[in-house]
Write a protein that holds these residues in place. Structure first.
Motif, mmCIF file in Angstrom:
data_model
loop_
_atom_site.group_PDB
_atom_site.id
_atom_site.type_symbol
_atom_site.label_atom_id
_atom_site.label_comp_id
_atom_site.label_asym_id
_atom_site.label_seq_id
_atom_site.Cartn_x
_atom_site.Cartn_y
_atom_site.Cartn_z
ATOM 1 N N PRO A 59 0.838 -1.204 0.000
ATOM 2 C CA PRO A 59 0.000 0.000 0.000
ATOM 3 C C PRO A 59 0.874 1.255 0.000
ATOM 4 C CG PRO A 59 -0.666 -1.522 1.739
ATOM 5 C CD PRO A 59 0.595 -2.067 1.156
ATOM 6 N N ASP A 60 0.364 2.321 -0.630
ATOM 7 C CA ASP A 60 1.141 3.567 -0.742
ATOM 8 C C ASP A 60 1.585 4.103 0.618
ATOM 9 O OD1 ASP A 60 0.865 3.453 -3.431
ATOM 10 O OD2 ASP A 60 -0.855 4.814 -3.515
ATOM 11 N N ARG A 61 0.737 3.901 1.613
ATOM 12 C CA ARG A 61 1.021 4.520 2.914
ATOM 13 C C ARG A 61 1.939 3.685 3.801
ATOM 14 N NH1 ARG A 61 -0.868 8.815 4.908
ATOM 15 N NH2 ARG A 61 -0.362 8.024 6.964
ATOM 16 N N LEU A 62 2.335 2.512 3.301
ATOM 17 C CA LEU A 62 3.091 1.617 4.189
ATOM 18 C C LEU A 62 4.361 2.282 4.734
ATOM 19 C CD1 LEU A 62 3.398 -1.143 5.544
ATOM 20 C CD2 LEU A 62 4.651 -1.913 3.522
ATOM 21 N N HIS A 63 5.111 2.919 3.841
ATOM 22 C CA HIS A 63 6.368 3.517 4.289
ATOM 23 C C HIS A 63 6.120 4.574 5.381
ATOM 24 C CE1 HIS A 63 10.567 4.678 4.089
ATOM 25 N NE2 HIS A 63 10.163 5.940 4.099
ATOM 26 N N ALA A 64 5.149 5.447 5.098
ATOM 27 C CA ALA A 64 4.854 6.504 6.089
ATOM 28 C C ALA A 64 4.361 5.887 7.390
ATOM 29 C CB ALA A 64 3.804 7.455 5.526
ATOM 30 N N ASP A 65 3.552 4.847 7.284
ATOM 31 C CA ASP A 65 3.029 4.199 8.495
ATOM 32 C C ASP A 65 4.168 3.618 9.325
ATOM 33 O OD1 ASP A 65 0.497 4.835 7.744
ATOM 34 O OD2 ASP A 65 -0.056 2.828 7.068
ATOM 35 N N ILE A 66 5.108 2.963 8.637
ATOM 36 C CA ILE A 66 6.239 2.372 9.365
ATOM 37 C C ILE A 66 7.060 3.478 10.019
ATOM 38 C CG2 ILE A 66 8.428 1.131 9.097
ATOM 39 C CD1 ILE A 66 7.064 -0.461 6.801
ATOM 40 N N ASP B 48 -0.035 -4.808 7.965
ATOM 41 C CA ASP B 48 0.039 -4.744 9.437
ATOM 42 C C ASP B 48 1.284 -5.450 9.947
ATOM 43 O OD1 ASP B 48 -2.280 -3.345 9.656
ATOM 44 O OD2 ASP B 48 -3.533 -5.040 10.250
ATOM 45 N N VAL B 49 1.501 -6.650 9.392
ATOM 46 C CA VAL B 49 2.658 -7.434 9.831
ATOM 47 C C VAL B 49 3.951 -6.693 9.482
ATOM 48 C CG1 VAL B 49 3.995 -9.520 9.278
ATOM 49 C CG2 VAL B 49 1.590 -9.710 9.903
ATOM 50 N N SER B 50 4.021 -6.109 8.295
ATOM 51 C CA SER B 50 5.233 -5.385 7.891
ATOM 52 C C SER B 50 5.526 -4.256 8.878
ATOM 53 C CB SER B 50 5.075 -4.785 6.494
ATOM 54 O OG SER B 50 4.747 -5.781 5.578
ATOM 55 N N GLN B 51 4.468 -3.542 9.237
ATOM 56 C CA GLN B 51 4.644 -2.432 10.179
ATOM 57 C C GLN B 51 5.155 -2.961 11.518
ATOM 58 O OE1 GLN B 51 1.135 0.017 10.122
ATOM 59 N NE2 GLN B 51 1.865 1.277 11.792
ATOM 60 N N THR B 52 4.555 -4.054 11.961
ATOM 61 C CA THR B 52 4.963 -4.643 13.240
ATOM 62 C C THR B 52 6.410 -5.125 13.187
ATOM 63 O OG1 THR B 52 2.694 -5.361 13.597
ATOM 64 C CG2 THR B 52 4.366 -6.412 14.949
ATOM 65 N N VAL B 53 6.795 -5.696 12.041
ATOM 66 C CA VAL B 53 8.162 -6.217 11.890
ATOM 67 C C VAL B 53 9.184 -5.100 12.124
ATOM 68 C CG1 VAL B 53 9.835 -7.072 10.185
ATOM 69 C CG2 VAL B 53 7.570 -8.121 10.353
ATOM 70 N N PHE B 54 8.986 -3.974 11.439
ATOM 71 C CA PHE B 54 9.950 -2.877 11.583
ATOM 72 C C PHE B 54 9.882 -2.277 12.990
ATOM 73 C CE2 PHE B 54 9.818 -3.213 6.984
ATOM 74 C CZ PHE B 54 11.171 -3.097 6.680
ATOM 75 N N ALA B 78 9.794 -11.270 10.413
ATOM 76 C CA ALA B 78 8.662 -11.285 9.473
ATOM 77 C C ALA B 78 7.999 -12.660 9.429
ATOM 78 C CB ALA B 78 9.135 -10.883 8.077
ATOM 79 N N MET B 79 8.808 -13.699 9.397
ATOM 80 C CA MET B 79 8.241 -15.054 9.350
ATOM 81 C C MET B 79 7.497 -15.365 10.655
ATOM 82 S SD MET B 79 8.701 -16.627 6.516
ATOM 83 C CE MET B 79 8.815 -15.332 5.327
ATOM 84 N N ASN B 80 8.121 -15.008 11.770
ATOM 85 C CA ASN B 80 7.472 -15.276 13.064
ATOM 86 C C ASN B 80 6.167 -14.497 13.208
ATOM 87 O OD1 ASN B 80 9.459 -17.017 13.864
ATOM 88 N ND2 ASN B 80 10.650 -15.460 14.937
ATOM 89 N N GLU B 81 6.206 -13.235 12.806
ATOM 90 C CA GLU B 81 4.993 -12.413 12.919
ATOM 91 C C GLU B 81 3.897 -12.934 11.990
ATOM 92 O OE1 GLU B 81 4.004 -9.863 14.937
ATOM 93 O OE2 GLU B 81 5.785 -10.432 16.051
ATOM 94 N N SER B 82 4.287 -13.376 10.799
ATOM 95 C CA SER B 82 3.289 -13.905 9.859
ATOM 96 C C SER B 82 2.644 -15.159 10.431
ATOM 97 C CB SER B 82 3.938 -14.239 8.507
ATOM 98 O OG SER B 82 4.458 -13.072 7.926
#
Lengths: 256, 181
Positions: A59-66, B48-54, B78-82
């Motif tokens: 999604p476009d916002r992923l980077h900003a969200d992270i 969601d998972v990607s955000q949580t990973v970082f 990433a694997m664990n969170e997935s």
């Protein structure tokens, strides 16, 4: 029946780690056995399908969200404050006033855009109206343990639901709000004396990270005004879950 | 990006440098998202998972062992969170979504989309540990050694799981008519 050696050679070929001598051996085995030849062809077909599978665009916002969710160590902030402390008083006052103006404009913009994850520092100390006077308390939860003391109060404030959070924790804790069944969505933060360190929007919820003594309010909006349902709240830290509580929405005060 | 470059950026991150953080996130966010998507079959959950990973990676930078590559560490999270996300799913939750909208798609794109859906469906039929090796080998293009490092299993186990996982995927795709029987 195909032996393990032939199978291993086929997979090594797919993975691009087959030595020349082994390739010759595999060619000879395939020539001598229909089963190996078919297996090799099917595995190559599978590899082609997997190789050709499209990579999915995030999604476009992923980077900003992270970026908004991550709080780096305070060292940088400390460094930037050194300059501020060295300024003459009148200049500090001017910088503060300018920052407040920028913040107020930023919040106005923020309030008028669809929201995802953000850093609470973007919205704390704002000019949002305090509608606490119209507040109707729906539910409250008090937790008291070694690792965490907190009071969370759910109230209705006009069209919004407000979660007033007061907490004290020795180590970083996270508060996860899940509102899958309540047709709720995050609206905004109100001005906070001590906002949390970070907020992360989940698919159907919200994760708040904080430590020490904090006091903040999270405003939620219901997609259906009269929806009933539950708002689940979970406190946890590195040791695991500390407390759980389900809040009832559009119902009388529930058992705490 | 080399291990040294990652290590230098991580050191800058520890000092609060958000530009370094931005570089590291940009370097790996797409790969992490794709790996999560292939494990979960759902874009929203993958995001969601990607955000949580970082978030977890940078919250616990002190636990990162610089003798290992940063990407191995982040893929491991990433694997664990997935897998955790898969466990959190309720039994009644719908099957994975299509990655793209099906509306007004030209024929070739539609066929590519259907193929992608069949592949994802075949992936989702695999056990999680088998799915993980396929994702890491074929979508993230890691070596046996790297996969072993990420999943904390011996290379020999990586190979045997790959053999079995491919066999099962082949069988599923044969059933779907994507691979000749």
């Amino acid at each position: 029946m195909m032996d393990d050696r032939a199978r291993a050679l086929v997979h090594a070929e797919i993975d691009g780690v087959l030595a020349d001598a082994d390739r010759e051996e595999l060619d000879q085995l395939a020539e001598a056995s229909d089963e190996i030849r078919v297996y090799r062809a099917r595995m190559q077909e599978l590899d082609n399908l997997l190789t050709d599978a499209p990579r999915i665009e995030p999604p476009d916002r992923l980077h900003a969200d992270i970026m908004n969710a991550i709080q780096l160590p305070a060292a940088a902030a400390e460094r930037s404050n050194i300059g501020l402390r060295l300024m003459p008083g009148w200049l500090r006052y001017g910088v503060g006033a300018a920052a407040a103006l920028v913040l107020a404009v930023g919040v106005f913009e923020y309030r008028n855009e669809p929201k995802d994850a953000f850093s609470p520092s973007m919205v704390s100390g704002t000019t949002l109206p305090d509608v606490r006077a119209d507040s109707i308390e729906l539910d409250q939860a008090r937790f008291s343990a070694d690792a965490l003391t907190s009071t969370v109060t759910l109230s209705r404030r006009g069209q919004l639901l407000a979660l007033d959070v007061e907490m004290a924790a020795d180590e970083p804790v996270s508060l996860v709000l899940e509102f899958a069944e309540s047709e709720l969505m995050f609206d905004s933060m109100t001005p906070a004396p001590s906002p949390p360190d970070g907020i992360q929007l989940l698919g159907q919820g919200l994760r708040v990270a904080a430590s020490g003594q904090r006091q903040f309010t999270i405003l939620l909006r219901q997609s259906t005004a009269e929806a009933e349902g539950q708002l689940s709240l979970t406190w946890s830290n590195s040791a695991g879950v500390l407390q759980k509580k389900d809040f009832s929405i559009n119902k009388k005060k529930s058992q705490g | 990006m080399s291990k040294d470059q990652d290590a230098a950026l991580l050191e800058d991150c520890k000092r609060g440098d958000r530009k370094a953080l931005d570089s590291l996130v940009r370097r790996y966010e797409r790969q992490v998202f794709n790996a999560a998507y292939r494990m979960l079959g759902n874009r929203e959950e993958a995001a969601d998972v990607s955000q949580t990973v970082f978030l977890k990676a940078f919250e616990h930078l002190d636990r990162y062992d610089p003798r290992h590559k940063f990407f191995s560490w982040i893929y491991r999270i990433a694997m664990n969170e997935s897998i955790n996300q898969l466990k959190r799913r309720r039994p009644t939750e719908p099957l994975p979504e299509s990655a793209q909208s099906a509306s007004a798609t030209p024929e070739r794109e539609l066929e590519a989309q259907r193929l992608g859906e069949d592949l994802q469906a075949a992936l989702m039929q695999l056990q999680e540990d088998y799915r993980a090796v396929i994702v890491l080998r074929h979508f993230s293009e890691h070596s046996y050694r790297q996969i072993g490092e990420i999943l904390d299993i011996p290379e020999k186990t990586v190979k045997s799981r790959l053999f079995s996982a491919r066999q099962r995927m082949k069988d599923s795709l044969e059933q779907m008519g994507r691979i000749a029987k």
